[in-house]
Write a protein that holds these residues in place. Structure first.
Motif, PDB file in Angstrom:
ATOM      1  N   ASN A 196       0.859  -1.178   0.000  1.00 34.31           N
ATOM      2  CA  ASN A 196       0.000   0.000   0.000  1.00 34.31           C
ATOM      3  C   ASN A 196       0.901   1.235   0.000  1.00 34.31           C
ATOM      4  O   ASN A 196       1.611   1.485   0.979  1.00 34.31           O
ATOM      5  CB  ASN A 196      -0.823  -0.057   1.295  1.00 34.31           C
ATOM      6  CG  ASN A 196      -2.189   0.501   1.111  1.00 34.31           C
ATOM      7  OD1 ASN A 196      -2.431   1.253   0.163  1.00 34.31           O
ATOM      8  ND2 ASN A 196      -3.072   0.159   2.016  1.00 34.31           N
ATOM      9  N   LEU A 197       0.898   1.976  -1.092  1.00 39.63           N
ATOM     10  CA  LEU A 197       1.747   3.169  -1.163  1.00 39.63           C
ATOM     11  C   LEU A 197       0.947   4.385  -0.696  1.00 39.63           C
ATOM     12  O   LEU A 197      -0.179   4.606  -1.152  1.00 39.63           O
ATOM     13  CB  LEU A 197       2.217   3.389  -2.602  1.00 39.63           C
ATOM     14  CG  LEU A 197       3.032   2.230  -3.194  1.00 39.63           C
ATOM     15  CD1 LEU A 197       3.282   2.452  -4.677  1.00 39.63           C
ATOM     16  CD2 LEU A 197       4.358   2.058  -2.446  1.00 39.63           C
ATOM     17  N   GLN A 226       5.096   2.889  -8.205  1.00 44.52           N
ATOM     18  CA  GLN A 226       4.095   1.820  -8.286  1.00 44.52           C
ATOM     19  C   GLN A 226       4.354   0.923  -9.502  1.00 44.52           C
ATOM     20  O   GLN A 226       4.280  -0.302  -9.411  1.00 44.52           O
ATOM     21  CB  GLN A 226       2.696   2.427  -8.380  1.00 44.52           C
ATOM     22  CG  GLN A 226       1.595   1.374  -8.427  1.00 44.52           C
ATOM     23  CD  GLN A 226       0.247   1.934  -8.845  1.00 44.52           C
ATOM     24  OE1 GLN A 226       0.177   2.890  -9.624  1.00 44.52           O
ATOM     25  NE2 GLN A 226      -0.822   1.358  -8.337  1.00 44.52           N
ATOM     26  N   LYS A 227       4.688   1.562 -10.626  1.00 44.49           N
ATOM     27  CA  LYS A 227       4.885   0.814 -11.869  1.00 44.49           C
ATOM     28  C   LYS A 227       5.984  -0.238 -11.714  1.00 44.49           C
ATOM     29  O   LYS A 227       5.854  -1.371 -12.170  1.00 44.49           O
ATOM     30  CB  LYS A 227       5.256   1.812 -12.979  1.00 44.49           C
ATOM     31  CG  LYS A 227       4.860   1.343 -14.346  1.00 44.49           C
ATOM     32  CD  LYS A 227       4.909   2.513 -15.286  1.00 44.49           C
ATOM     33  CE  LYS A 227       5.089   2.042 -16.707  1.00 44.49           C
ATOM     34  NZ  LYS A 227       5.406   3.152 -17.603  1.00 44.49           N
ATOM     35  N   ALA A 268       0.292  -3.668  -5.886  1.00 46.04           N
ATOM     36  CA  ALA A 268       0.698  -2.409  -5.243  1.00 46.04           C
ATOM     37  C   ALA A 268      -0.346  -1.344  -5.550  1.00 46.04           C
ATOM     38  O   ALA A 268      -0.609  -1.037  -6.704  1.00 46.04           O
ATOM     39  CB  ALA A 268       2.063  -1.958  -5.761  1.00 46.04           C
ATOM     40  N   THR A 269      -0.949  -0.822  -4.493  1.00 48.15           N
ATOM     41  CA  THR A 269      -1.995   0.189  -4.689  1.00 48.15           C
ATOM     42  C   THR A 269      -1.533   1.529  -4.101  1.00 48.15           C
ATOM     43  O   THR A 269      -0.702   1.557  -3.188  1.00 48.15           O
ATOM     44  CB  THR A 269      -3.301  -0.223  -3.983  1.00 48.15           C
ATOM     45  OG1 THR A 269      -2.973  -0.562  -2.629  1.00 48.15           O
ATOM     46  CG2 THR A 269      -3.953  -1.429  -4.627  1.00 48.15           C
ATOM     47  N   ILE A 270      -2.106   2.588  -4.627  1.00 49.97           N
ATOM     48  CA  ILE A 270      -1.800   3.916  -4.075  1.00 49.97           C
ATOM     49  C   ILE A 270      -3.009   4.329  -3.244  1.00 49.97           C
ATOM     50  O   ILE A 270      -4.130   4.336  -3.744  1.00 49.97           O
ATOM     51  CB  ILE A 270      -1.566   4.950  -5.200  1.00 49.97           C
ATOM     52  CG1 ILE A 270      -0.354   4.522  -6.044  1.00 49.97           C
ATOM     53  CG2 ILE A 270      -1.352   6.343  -4.614  1.00 49.97           C
ATOM     54  CD1 ILE A 270      -0.175   5.311  -7.321  1.00 49.97           C
TER      55      ILE A 270
END
Ligand code: SF4
Length: 338
Positions: A281-282, A305-306, A315-317
């Motif tokens: 989780n970013l 994220q990429k 990976a989510t923002i």
């Protein structure tokens, strides 16, 4: 008189049992209070008048008094609650399309001293009791009248530094005769107190570990607790964390402008977590006048994220809620610094 929100079902059964009542009376009370939000014993119509009078003389509903309410333009609401001894704790309500989440606090201040966090700057004042944790939810529930579907222990304080009371609050939140929140709807976010993590019943909640750096040098700087529980200890725990087939551990990574948001940091993180079934989780850093860090550039967040996605991670923002009312991640407790 006993504070109702401090009691697990078992404790209430024992308390009522000591006065000669049957066990099911405790279940009845739990259903009225947590299930139907009825806080007046006189309205509990399936209980005889005599018993209602007895319960009224034994128990009180320890709601917190509301000090402030701030509404964000994104719909979230920050509540400031006053404790009986005069401290203010904050909780944030985040309504979304399919869920309503409450972020609760577990301590007044915090000992961990994370460099990016306002609460960490306050220092430690005291632990909240289980009742004060449960009461944040019950007070909000009573104020707004909406069903709270999810609870995250991400407010002021390190939840695992107040383990006994947090475990008790989770037991009350999850009780089938009470709020009946399932394990997947309760999340503990921790700076990584590995010894305490090992003692949490694996099926009681979702675990999120706040990582924020992919090497010990940087993590020592951002999160002093890393000197006690370094990355290898956290990863060792994560590798062995398998509560069930569907569950994955979550790692949170607060992206701070020019501190830990480079492509090199992302590659290091991908290498570090290799082989661990996890979700990342970013969280773009939320600026505060009390902390000298900057938010990351949007382009850098997406680039970070990429890289993780390319390496095969989920990976989510996380969209920060309540930035305009200082209710976002790491911003709680600023009134203590004014
Ligand atoms: S981020 Fe959490 S653990 Fe770190 S200082 Fe803030 S409240 Fe404490």
């Amino acid at each position: 008189m006993e504070p109702f929100f401090d009691l697990t079902l078992k404790e209430l059964e024992l308390l009522l049992g000591a006065c000669g009542n049957e066990r099911y009376r405790a279940k009845q009370l739990f259903k009225w209070v947590y299930g139907k939000s009825v806080f007046d014993f006189d309205l509990m119509t399936d209980i005889s008048k005599g018993l209602r009078k007895l319960f009224k003389s034994m128990l009180y509903f320890n709601f917190l008094s509301v000090e402030s309410t701030k509404r964000s333009c994104d719909g979230s609401v920050k509540f400031g609650f006053k404790t009986e001894d005069g401290y203010v704790v904050e909780s944030v309500l985040m309504p979304e399309k399919d869920r309503t989440t409450l972020c609760v606090s577990t301590q007044i201040g915090c000992k961990m001293g994370c460099k990016f966090c306002v609460t960490g700057k306050i220092g430690f004042i005291r632990d909240l009791t289980a009742g004060e944790i449960v009461s944040q939810l019950m007070t909000v529930k009573r104020l707004v009248g909406t069903k709270i579907t999810n609870v995250v222990f991400m407010g002021m304080g390190e939840p695992l530094d107040n383990l006994k009371n947090v475990i008790k609050a989770i037991e009350i939140f999850g009780d089938p005769f009470g709020l009946n929140l399932s394990k997947r709807r309760i999340t503990i976010s921790t700076s990584g107190l590995v010894d305490a993590l090992r003692t949490i019943p694996q099926k009681s909640c979702v675990i999120a570990i706040s990582l924020n750096a992919a090497d010990d040098e940087k993590r020592n700087y951002l999160m002093p607790i890393n000197r006690i529980y370094p990355l290898h200890a956290i990863l060792d725990f994560a590798r062995n964390y398998k509560p069930d087939k569907r569950s994955r551990i979550t790692f949170e990574y607060v992206l701070i402008g020019d501190i830990n948001d480079s492509q090199e940091d992302a590659l290091k993180l991908a290498d570090l977590l290799s082989g661990i079934r996890c979700k990342i989780n970013l969280i773009p850093y939320n600026e505060s006048p009390y902390i000298p860090f900057r938010s990351p550039e949007e382009a850098k967040v997406f680039a970070f994220q990429k890289i993780l996605l390319r390496k095969g991670y989920t990976a989510t923002i996380r969209k920060s809620k309540g930035q305009d009312i200082s209710a976002a991640c790491g911003q709680l407790g600023s009134h203590y610094l004014r």
